[in-house]
Design a protein around this motif. Structure first.
Motif, short mmCIF file in Angstrom:
data_model
loop_
_atom_site.label_atom_id
_atom_site.label_comp_id
_atom_site.label_asym_id
_atom_site.label_seq_id
_atom_site.Cartn_x
_atom_site.Cartn_y
_atom_site.Cartn_z
N PHE A 203 0.88 -1.16 0.00
CA PHE A 203 0.00 0.00 0.00
C PHE A 203 0.91 1.21 0.00
CE2 PHE A 203 -2.70 -3.12 2.29
CZ PHE A 203 -3.79 -3.10 1.43
N ASP A 204 0.76 2.05 -1.00
CA ASP A 204 1.63 3.21 -1.16
C ASP A 204 1.01 4.45 -0.54
OD1 ASP A 204 4.05 2.64 -2.44
OD2 ASP A 204 3.71 4.21 -3.93
N PRO A 205 1.83 5.45 -0.24
CA PRO A 205 1.28 6.76 0.14
C PRO A 205 0.46 7.30 -1.03
CG PRO A 205 3.64 6.66 0.53
CD PRO A 205 3.29 5.45 -0.28
N PRO A 206 -0.27 8.39 -0.83
CA PRO A 206 -1.09 8.93 -1.91
C PRO A 206 -0.31 9.11 -3.22
CG PRO A 206 -1.54 10.10 0.11
CD PRO A 206 -0.40 9.17 0.40
N GLY A 297 -9.11 3.99 4.00
CA GLY A 297 -10.01 5.06 3.58
C GLY A 297 -10.82 4.65 2.36
N GLU A 298 -11.75 5.52 1.97
CA GLU A 298 -12.54 5.24 0.77
C GLU A 298 -11.64 5.27 -0.46
OE1 GLU A 298 -16.35 6.73 0.32
OE2 GLU A 298 -16.53 7.48 2.36
N GLN A 303 -5.84 7.62 -0.36
CA GLN A 303 -5.15 7.50 0.90
C GLN A 303 -5.66 6.26 1.64
OE1 GLN A 303 -3.20 10.98 2.79
NE2 GLN A 303 -5.25 11.13 3.61
N VAL A 304 -4.82 5.23 1.76
CA VAL A 304 -5.26 4.02 2.46
C VAL A 304 -5.28 4.28 3.96
CG1 VAL A 304 -4.79 1.58 2.87
CG2 VAL A 304 -4.45 2.54 0.59
N ILE A 305 -4.16 4.74 4.51
CA ILE A 305 -4.17 5.29 5.87
C ILE A 305 -3.39 6.60 5.83
CG2 ILE A 305 -4.49 3.12 7.13
CD1 ILE A 305 -1.50 3.05 7.67
#
Ligand SMILES: [Zn+2]
Ligand SMILES: [Zn+2]
Length: 319
Positions: A203-206, A297-298, A303-305
């Motif tokens: 999972f990457d940053p935005p 997140g949606e 943004q996952v977290i």
């Protein structure tokens, strides 16, 4: 346009993780009260791990910390990768991926490509030719000329896609604390993995959408929330419900993976389609069963977290 709000979140990958911290400390009593649950390495899909998951003591934040260490090729086994860019402005949504703007998810079909100038209210957009064919990066050289902060002139007004096969030999090494250590300080990420799905994809940053759009390029995610970049291979920017989930015995949302600090990442919606209402700035909260953990997140939020509340491990890519 398809609405992805009802879908459950996913996760994932990149290079060295650097964290910038901020926020002040709370008192230690509150800290001691936070329940933590250790990482369960059995949740990872064995076929997606190169060799075995080992334990090593690694210095994190200046403290020797027992960590799980494992390597992956960042290739999911439970879903396909792509498609990303449609080939013609008449193509249906099955021929392309998704894009997000202002919290919403859009199908990148031919129509979306054709209407970009209108969508962004900017006449400089034209990602297709007179014959209706879409301008997309069709080779590794083209992808690498376009998938970088300073997009080469030749690839402005392109739909950017890099194929997983260009980077199939990349190996990502994850180091994640066996037992997470909660810190009152929020750790903000700057680049690199923020977590990992059970299939070993990060999972990457935005995604840096401003830089991407400034060059009149778009870099769609596939419907699974992932795309490829030259420095990390396939990675996720959104959790859209296609990766392995670990269901919970109660109504709580299923688990999707681990953040780099070893706290679990769970889908957004529980079995009753409800979102948690007490999440902190990072997207986390605590309960008796799972201890401190995050909710993705949606998908439209890019943004996952949002940050980490634990001492972070790291992910390192060998190109
Ligand atoms: Zn990306
Ligand atoms: Zn929860």
């Amino acid at each position: 346009m398809k609405n992805y709000k009802h879908l459950k979140p996913i996760l994932l990958l990149t290079s060295i993780v650097l964290f910038m911290s901020c926020k002040s400390d709370k008192n230690n009593e509150a800290l001691n009260a936070i329940k933590v649950v250790s990482v369960n390495p059995d949740y990872f899909i064995v076929d997606n791990i190169i060799g075995k998951i080992t334990q090593e003591t690694v210095e994190l934040d200046g403290t020797p910390t027992l960590c799980y260490v494992f390597q992956t090729n960042s290739r999911p086994s439970e879903h396909q990768m792509g498609p990303w860019c449609p080939r013609h402005i008449d193509d249906a949504k099955e021929k392309g991926g998704i894009w997000f703007d202002d919290g919403k998810v859009y199908d990148v079909d031919g129509h979306f490509i054709a209407e970009l100038a209108e969508f962004y209210e900017d006449d400089a957009w034209k990602v297709f030719r007179e014959d209706g064919s879409v301008k997309y990066t069709g080779t590794q050289e083209e992808c690498e000329g376009a998938a970088k902060p300073d997009v080469e002139e030749a690839y402005q007004n392109y739909c950017v896609e890099c194929l997983p096969k260009y980077y199939k030999d990349q190996v990502t090494t994850y180091t994640i604390p066996v037992t997470p250590v909660y810190t009152s300080r929020e750790q903000r990420f700057r680049r690199g993995a923020i977590g990992v799905a059970f299939n070993g994809v990060n999972f990457d940053p935005p995604a840096p959408t401003e830089a991407i759009l400034a060059a009149h390029t778009i870099a769609p995610l596939d419907d699974q929330g992932g795309h490829v970049n030259p420095h990390g291979g396939y990675h996720y920017h959104a959790a859209t419900g296609f990766t392995k989930e670990v269901n919970q015995a109660d109504v709580h949302a299923p688990m999707l993976g681990y953040a780099m600090d070893g706290f679990g990442i769970y889908a957004l919606l529980d079995a009753n389609e409800k979102q948690p209402i007490d999440l902190d700035n990072c997207g986390g909260h605590e309960d008796e069963t799972r201890g401190y953990h995050y909710h993705a997140g949606e998908p439209g939020g890019n943004q996952v977290i949002k940050c980490l509340h634990g001492v972070a491990g790291n992910a390192f890519v060998q190109e």
